[in-house]
Design a protein around this motif. Structure first.
Motif, PDB file in Angstrom:
ATOM      1  N   GLY A 234       0.780  -1.216   0.000  1.00  0.00           N
ATOM      2  CA  GLY A 234       0.000   0.000   0.000  1.00  0.00           C
ATOM      3  C   GLY A 234       0.817   1.274   0.000  1.00  0.00           C
ATOM      4  N   THR A 235       2.131   1.165   0.186  1.00  0.00           N
ATOM      5  CA  THR A 235       2.975   2.360   0.179  1.00  0.00           C
ATOM      6  C   THR A 235       3.274   2.803  -1.254  1.00  0.00           C
ATOM      7  N   VAL A 236       3.705   4.051  -1.373  1.00  0.00           N
ATOM      8  CA  VAL A 236       4.157   4.599  -2.651  1.00  0.00           C
ATOM      9  C   VAL A 236       5.620   4.967  -2.468  1.00  0.00           C
ATOM     10  N   ALA A 237       6.521   4.160  -3.028  1.00  0.00           N
ATOM     11  CA  ALA A 237       7.952   4.343  -2.799  1.00  0.00           C
ATOM     12  C   ALA A 237       8.731   3.544  -3.829  1.00  0.00           C
ATOM     13  N   GLU A 238       9.888   4.093  -4.247  1.00  0.00           N
ATOM     14  CA  GLU A 238      10.762   3.365  -5.164  1.00  0.00           C
ATOM     15  C   GLU A 238      12.167   3.963  -5.097  1.00  0.00           C
ATOM     16  N   LYS A 239      13.172   3.145  -5.357  1.00  0.00           N
ATOM     17  CA  LYS A 239      14.541   3.637  -5.332  1.00  0.00           C
ATOM     18  C   LYS A 239      14.773   4.660  -6.444  1.00  0.00           C
ATOM     19  N   LEU A 240      15.594   5.670  -6.121  1.00  0.00           N
ATOM     20  CA  LEU A 240      15.884   6.728  -7.089  1.00  0.00           C
ATOM     21  C   LEU A 240      16.528   6.142  -8.343  1.00  0.00           C
ATOM     22  N   GLY A 241      17.422   5.174  -8.179  1.00  0.00           N
ATOM     23  CA  GLY A 241      18.072   4.571  -9.335  1.00  0.00           C
ATOM     24  C   GLY A 241      17.092   3.891 -10.270  1.00  0.00           C
ATOM     25  N   VAL A 242      16.070   3.261  -9.708  1.00  0.00           N
ATOM     26  CA  VAL A 242      15.040   2.629 -10.532  1.00  0.00           C
ATOM     27  C   VAL A 242      14.277   3.683 -11.331  1.00  0.00           C
ATOM     28  N   LEU A 243      13.978   4.810 -10.682  1.00  0.00           N
ATOM     29  CA  LEU A 243      13.241   5.864 -11.384  1.00  0.00           C
ATOM     30  C   LEU A 243      14.070   6.475 -12.507  1.00  0.00           C
ATOM     31  N   PHE A 244      15.380   6.604 -12.307  1.00  0.00           N
ATOM     32  CA  PHE A 244      16.218   7.120 -13.389  1.00  0.00           C
ATOM     33  C   PHE A 244      16.208   6.180 -14.591  1.00  0.00           C
ATOM     34  N   ASN A 245      15.930   4.915 -14.355  1.00  0.00           N
ATOM     35  CA  ASN A 245      15.844   3.962 -15.458  1.00  0.00           C
ATOM     36  C   ASN A 245      14.450   3.908 -16.079  1.00  0.00           C
ATOM     37  N   GLN A 246      13.428   4.088 -15.269  1.00  0.00           N
ATOM     38  CA  GLN A 246      12.071   3.772 -15.725  1.00  0.00           C
ATOM     39  C   GLN A 246      11.149   4.981 -15.894  1.00  0.00           C
ATOM     40  N   ASN A 247      11.406   6.089 -15.225  1.00  0.00           N
ATOM     41  CA  ASN A 247      10.512   7.242 -15.296  1.00  0.00           C
ATOM     42  C   ASN A 247      10.844   8.051 -16.553  1.00  0.00           C
ATOM     43  N   HIS A 248       9.880   8.141 -17.460  1.00  0.00           N
ATOM     44  CA  HIS A 248      10.124   8.811 -18.749  1.00  0.00           C
ATOM     45  C   HIS A 248      10.593  10.249 -18.551  1.00  0.00           C
ATOM     46  N   GLY A 249      10.065  10.930 -17.529  1.00  0.00           N
ATOM     47  CA  GLY A 249      10.433  12.318 -17.297  1.00  0.00           C
ATOM     48  C   GLY A 249      11.881  12.524 -16.931  1.00  0.00           C
ATOM     49  N   LEU A 250      12.580  11.450 -16.553  1.00  0.00           N
ATOM     50  CA  LEU A 250      13.998  11.530 -16.192  1.00  0.00           C
ATOM     51  C   LEU A 250      14.910  11.068 -17.325  1.00  0.00           C
ATOM     52  N   ASN A 251      14.345  10.816 -18.503  1.00  0.00           N
ATOM     53  CA  ASN A 251      15.124  10.231 -19.591  1.00  0.00           C
ATOM     54  C   ASN A 251      14.954  10.970 -20.915  1.00  0.00           C
ATOM     55  N   ILE A 252      14.849  12.288 -20.821  1.00  0.00           N
ATOM     56  CA  ILE A 252      14.726  13.100 -22.039  1.00  0.00           C
ATOM     57  C   ILE A 252      15.998  13.929 -22.176  1.00  0.00           C
ATOM     58  N   GLU A 253      16.900  13.493 -23.036  1.00  0.00           N
ATOM     59  CA  GLU A 253      18.219  14.124 -23.129  1.00  0.00           C
ATOM     60  C   GLU A 253      18.154  15.529 -23.718  1.00  0.00           C
ATOM     61  N   ASP A 254      17.315  15.728 -24.721  1.00  0.00           N
ATOM     62  CA  ASP A 254      17.263  17.015 -25.408  1.00  0.00           C
ATOM     63  C   ASP A 254      16.473  18.035 -24.582  1.00  0.00           C
ATOM     64  N   GLN A 255      17.095  19.189 -24.288  1.00  0.00           N
ATOM     65  CA  GLN A 255      16.442  20.199 -23.451  1.00  0.00           C
ATOM     66  C   GLN A 255      15.178  20.749 -24.092  1.00  0.00           C
ATOM     67  N   ASP A 256      15.193  20.969 -25.394  1.00  0.00           N
ATOM     68  CA  ASP A 256      14.011  21.504 -26.070  1.00  0.00           C
ATOM     69  C   ASP A 256      12.856  20.506 -26.032  1.00  0.00           C
ATOM     70  N   GLU A 257      13.198  19.230 -26.182  1.00  0.00           N
ATOM     71  CA  GLU A 257      12.167  18.194 -26.103  1.00  0.00           C
ATOM     72  C   GLU A 257      11.577  18.144 -24.697  1.00  0.00           C
ATOM     73  N   PHE A 258      12.438  18.311 -23.687  1.00  0.00           N
ATOM     74  CA  PHE A 258      11.968  18.320 -22.299  1.00  0.00           C
ATOM     75  C   PHE A 258      11.040  19.508 -22.061  1.00  0.00           C
ATOM     76  N   ARG A 259      11.463  20.679 -22.531  1.00  0.00           N
ATOM     77  CA  ARG A 259      10.626  21.876 -22.363  1.00  0.00           C
ATOM     78  C   ARG A 259       9.266  21.679 -23.026  1.00  0.00           C
ATOM     79  N   LYS A 260       9.272  21.126 -24.229  1.00  0.00           N
ATOM     80  CA  LYS A 260       8.025  20.915 -24.949  1.00  0.00           C
ATOM     81  C   LYS A 260       7.139  19.911 -24.219  1.00  0.00           C
ATOM     82  N   MET A 261       7.754  18.821 -23.740  1.00  0.00           N
ATOM     83  CA  MET A 261       6.993  17.784 -23.041  1.00  0.00           C
ATOM     84  C   MET A 261       6.329  18.350 -21.793  1.00  0.00           C
ATOM     85  N   VAL A 262       7.067  19.162 -21.047  1.00  0.00           N
ATOM     86  CA  VAL A 262       6.559  19.685 -19.781  1.00  0.00           C
ATOM     87  C   VAL A 262       5.488  20.743 -19.992  1.00  0.00           C
ATOM     88  N   THR A 263       5.696  21.621 -20.957  1.00  0.00           N
ATOM     89  CA  THR A 263       4.773  22.745 -21.114  1.00  0.00           C
ATOM     90  C   THR A 263       3.555  22.419 -21.974  1.00  0.00           C
TER      91      THR A 263
END
Length: 376
Positions: free
Chosen positions: A306-335
């Motif tokens: 029932g908890t919400v928790a995960e290792k930071l290293g796992v998120l760097f591998n699996q969370n799409h928001g942490l894996n966008i190398e291009d800054q312009d693509e990141f800006r576009k995705m976020v905004t």
């Protein structure tokens, strides 16, 4: 005669235990589509209450005989009436949802995350209907609460059960999607209320300045809550490293997504602050830190316990928001992938600044609806 009720706590247990339940939601279609009790193990039927005023005969063949049926409405009144109509038709597996979706919005489920290194414990409070997460760090008779909701009695009562005194109350940032109970909890318990000063330029009350590098000890076992300045969701957003094990990210980083930078109208200005926090500040931290966010987006983010928790290293591998190398693509995705603004978010921010003081019923109304703190 009133029909049987299920409480929010009972339904929350069914969600977490992945038990079967049939939901007959009698709110409007728009209300149902916007926000509902969510579980992959539940089945749903949405028939607005007004369509049932002449009788429930036409929906009987859509209802199961082998599952409990929970009738859900906004506050609990209409569900009682529909439930009574169904029982008059001979159904015996009917329950009304006590307090309706308002009760669902306010329910907090405390779950132990783990023991701490030098004694003490860490608890996560899951606000399952709203997606909010808050925390209590307990050590040697003292406690600290992080990102408290306005249901302050839950924390006070839980601390009393544990036999500890709440000495510190922290907000990781100035919240915009829900009303903080931090200041009120500190007043109730005599604890110190901490808030990042860059988010507090318009507040009307006194607070302790939560600034980068701040260390706060809870109890005699020296649990350090280290402030880590991490702007992006707000200009003052601050993360905590607790007990050298846990990274409390506020609304900067979630399990399956990242925080939105637009709730103060500053998306274009803050998007690169968000990137620097996620891609530079957090990269310097240990991959072994367990991320504990202030919100979750979907029920799949809940672990088996029932908890919400995960290792930071796992998120760097699996969370799409942490894996966008291009800054312009990141800006576009976020905004360009921002969900609708939270209900009454401007009023909520003003409430959290102390500028307005709505009564309890108004605060409930302001918070109704789903969590909307993440970039999709």
């Amino acid at each position: 005669m009133a029909i049987r009720e299920m409480t929010a706590k009972q339904v929350a247990k069914k969600v977490m235990n992945k038990e079967e339940l049939f939901i007959l939601d009698v709110r409007t279609e728009d209300a149902f589509q916007d926000w509902k009790i969510e579980s992959a193990s539940f089945d749903y039927l949405n028939i607005p209450y007004f369509d049932l005023l002449d009788g429930v005969e036409e929906i009987l063949d859509q209802l199961p005989e082998d599952k409990d049926i929970l009738v859900v409405c906004a506050k609990g009144g209409s569900s009682q009436m529909v439930g009574e109509m169904l029982e008059e038709e001979g159904l015996t597996n009917i329950y009304s949802f006590g307090g309706g979706m308002k009760a669902w919005s306010e329910h907090l489920e405390p779950i132990k995350v783990n023991d701490l290194n030098n004694g003490g414990e860490l608890y996560q409070f899951v606000r399952i209907g709203k997606g909010c997460l808050s925390y209590m760090v307990v050590s040697d008779g003292e406690a600290a609460v992080i990102d408290a909701t306005r249901m302050t009695d839950v924390y006070a009562d839980f601390a009393k059960e544990l036999g500890v005194d709440i000495k510190h109350v922290f907000d990781t940032h100035l919240h915009a999607d829900h009303i903080s109970g931090g200041r009120q909890l500190a007043e109730l318990t005599g604890g110190t209320y901490w808030l990042p000063p860059k988010d507090a330029t318009e507040v009307t009350f006194e607070y302790a300045k939560l600034e980068d590098g701040e260390n706060v000890t809870v109890g005699n076992t020296t649990i350090d809550i280290n402030a880590l300045y991490s702007p992006g969701h707000t200009i003052g957003s601050t993360s905590f490293v607790v007990d050298n094990q846990y990274l409390m990210t506020g609304d900067i980083l979630f399990i399956d997504s990242i925080g939105r930078p637009d709730l103060a109208g500053e998306a274009e200005d803050w998007v690169m602050d968000l990137r620097e926090t996620l891609y530079t500040r957090y990269q310097e931290l240990s991959d072994e830190l367990i991320v504990l966010p202030a919100h979750f987006m979907i029920m799949d983010e809940l672990n088996e316990d029932g908890t919400v928790a995960e290792k930071l290293g796992v998120l760097f591998n699996q969370n799409h928001g942490l894996n966008i190398e291009d800054q312009d693509e990141f800006r576009k995705m976020v905004t360009e992938n921002l969900p609708p603004q939270p209900n009454a978010y401007e009023e909520i921010r003003e409430t959290n600044m102390g500028k307005i003081n709505p009564d309890d019923e108004k605060q409930r109304e302001m918070e109704v609806g789903p969590n909307r703190c993440a970039v999709r």
